[in-house]
Write an enzyme that holds these catalytic residues in place. Structure first.
Site, short mmCIF file in Angstrom:
data_model
loop_
_atom_site.label_atom_id
_atom_site.label_comp_id
_atom_site.label_asym_id
_atom_site.label_seq_id
_atom_site.Cartn_x
_atom_site.Cartn_y
_atom_site.Cartn_z
N CYS A 138 0.84 -1.20 0.00
CA CYS A 138 0.00 0.00 0.00
C CYS A 138 0.87 1.25 0.00
O CYS A 138 1.80 1.37 0.81
CB CYS A 138 -0.90 0.00 1.24
N CYS A 152 -0.74 6.60 6.80
CA CYS A 152 -1.90 5.97 7.43
C CYS A 152 -1.45 5.09 8.60
O CYS A 152 -0.49 4.33 8.49
CB CYS A 152 -2.64 5.14 6.40
N CYS A 201 -2.22 0.09 9.41
CA CYS A 201 -1.46 -1.16 9.31
C CYS A 201 -0.13 -1.03 10.05
O CYS A 201 0.53 0.01 9.98
CB CYS A 201 -1.19 -1.51 7.85
N CYS A 206 -8.38 1.63 0.55
CA CYS A 206 -7.60 0.85 1.51
C CYS A 206 -7.49 -0.57 0.97
O CYS A 206 -8.51 -1.20 0.64
CB CYS A 206 -8.27 0.84 2.88
N GLN A 222 -17.67 -10.08 13.03
CA GLN A 222 -16.27 -10.24 12.66
C GLN A 222 -16.04 -9.76 11.23
O GLN A 222 -16.79 -10.10 10.33
CB GLN A 222 -15.85 -11.70 12.80
N TYR A 237 -21.18 -11.73 26.60
CA TYR A 237 -20.84 -10.80 25.51
C TYR A 237 -21.27 -11.45 24.21
O TYR A 237 -20.52 -11.55 23.25
CB TYR A 237 -19.34 -10.49 25.49
N GLU A 269 -25.79 -9.91 26.69
CA GLU A 269 -25.12 -8.94 25.81
C GLU A 269 -25.49 -7.52 26.24
O GLU A 269 -26.66 -7.24 26.53
CB GLU A 269 -25.55 -9.16 24.36
N ASP A 306 -16.70 -13.71 25.05
CA ASP A 306 -16.02 -13.00 23.95
C ASP A 306 -16.04 -11.52 24.29
O ASP A 306 -16.76 -10.73 23.67
CB ASP A 306 -16.75 -13.29 22.64
N CYS A 362 -9.56 -10.79 21.81
CA CYS A 362 -8.95 -9.98 20.76
C CYS A 362 -7.74 -9.21 21.27
O CYS A 362 -7.11 -8.48 20.50
CB CYS A 362 -9.97 -9.04 20.14
#
Length: 375
Positions: free
Chosen positions: A98, A106, A109, A185, A211, A240, A264, A305, A332
């Protein structure tokens, strides 16, 4: 760049802080790059008389680089910087695909300058280090590729841009509100997410969490089910729960004689989980508050999660109070996972299996699924 929706991946920008002495921004130093660290940068230790740790982006461990300080004053314990010149390159360095990836461009990434295999080994190093440092666990970690991207590109099925005056679009610089005009992008997928997992379609709000990697739902559901091995008649707690991704498949596994409770915090996602998971008991509310007042009964299985900050002690202890035989923790953030694993260990639940998935190629983010059992 992190998964959007339900505040799980909203951009976070640093707060303005009080200067602690003279600024070192713009100064350059030649250095050898040290190990990767959590957050998409590597550690550089500048020797005396500077004697400072610098978290450096756009570098690879072992390289000799010229780094430029982007944040830091004389009074700060550490500084931040970019590798602006590579004097001795790693064999794992590649040309970023990129044109907007690199110093002062940017900030989405972290690893476009690194081969995909090395990206995954760097992420494995981070997970391993966080588990060792925060949970006192020594675990072999392999970050697995997931089908659905194009050599690490074109996987984001939902993308955010900043609209510029006149109709153009932009992305933000790293840890900044400054904008970089872009045409497109390269992480953006050609089409939006179909909201499916293992052939099942889910209803999701337009701005709701799902996701963003096309292969993520299948990989996560398959892993959770294989770890927990739910049986007919078992009682399951899905925390969650989002729109019911895991609850739907747990319902199938435990059958009519079983029970699935899905909690949730987002009201609309909770409403949709009722639509996606007929037969589940659904509660809308923050997980810690709901568990403090409701469902105070034994459960056989728990799936959680949580958002990036993790579950934290009150939720972990509420789970332990329900004495499940097995817990699947989808994480995550490896630091938050490690902290919560340490709390589980205090109550006799230990890590039995860990898998890690490259659901966010070209970034430092990695998704883990951990199996905990009482031993």
């Amino acid at each position: 760049m992190t998964p959007p929706g339900n505040n799980r991946g909203r951009p976070r920008h640093p707060r303005a802080k009080q200067a602690r002495g003279a600024s070192r921004v713009g100064e350059r130093f030649e250095a050898v790059v040290g190990p990767v660290a959590h957050g998409g940068h590597c550690v550089v230790r500048l020797p005396d008389p500077v004697s400072r740790v610098v978290f450096v982006r756009h570098a690879i461990p072992g390289e000799r680089v010229v780094l430029e300080i982007t944040e830091g004053t004389d009074g700060d314990r550490f500084w931040r910087g970019d590798a602006v010149e590579v004097l001795e390159a790693s064999p794992d360095r590649v040309l970023a695909p990129c044109p907007y990836a690199g110093p002062d461009l940017c900030g989405g990434c972290d690893f476009q300058h690194v081969t995909l295999d090395r990206q995954r080994s760097l992420k494995a190093d981070v997970v391993r280090e966080q588990l060792h440092r925060l949970a006192k666990l020594d675990v072999d970690v392999e970050v697995e590729a997931v089908p659905g991207d194009d050599d690490g590109l074109h996987w984001r099925t939902r993308q955010r841009y900043v609209t510029l005056p006149g109709g153009g679009r932009a992305m933000r610089k790293h840890r900044s509100h400054e904008l970089v005009p872009v045409d497109t992008c390269l992480l953006e997928a050609a089409s939006p997410s179909p909201h499916t997992a293992l052939g099942r379609t889910f209803e999701v709000a337009d701005d709701g969490f799902w996701q963003v990697h096309p292969g993520a739902p299948d990989a996560l559901v398959t892993t959770v089910l294989s770890m927990l091995r739910p049986q007919p008649g078992e009682r399951c707690l899905d925390l969650y729960a989002g729109v019911g991704l895991f609850a739907a498949f747990l319902l199938d596994a435990v059958g009519e004689s079983g029970r699935v409770v899905a909690i949730e915090g987002d009201p609309e996602a909770s409403r949709l989980s009722s639509v996606n998971c007929p037969g589940a008991v659904v509660s809308a509310g923050s997980v810690d508050a709901v568990l403090a007042t409701s469902y105070d009964e034994p459960f056989d299985l728990v799936v959680l999660d949580p958002p990036r900050e993790g579950a934290r002690r009150p939720v972990v202890e509420a789970i332990v109070d329900r004495a499940p035989r097995a817990i699947a923790y989808v994480a995550c953030d490896p630091a938050a996972l490690a902290r919560d694993l340490a709390t589980f260990a205090e109550h006799g639940y230990t890590l039995q299996e860990l898998r890690a998935f490259d659901l966010f190629p070209m970034t430092h983010h990695v998704e883990c699924v951990a199996l905990l059992e009482r031993v």
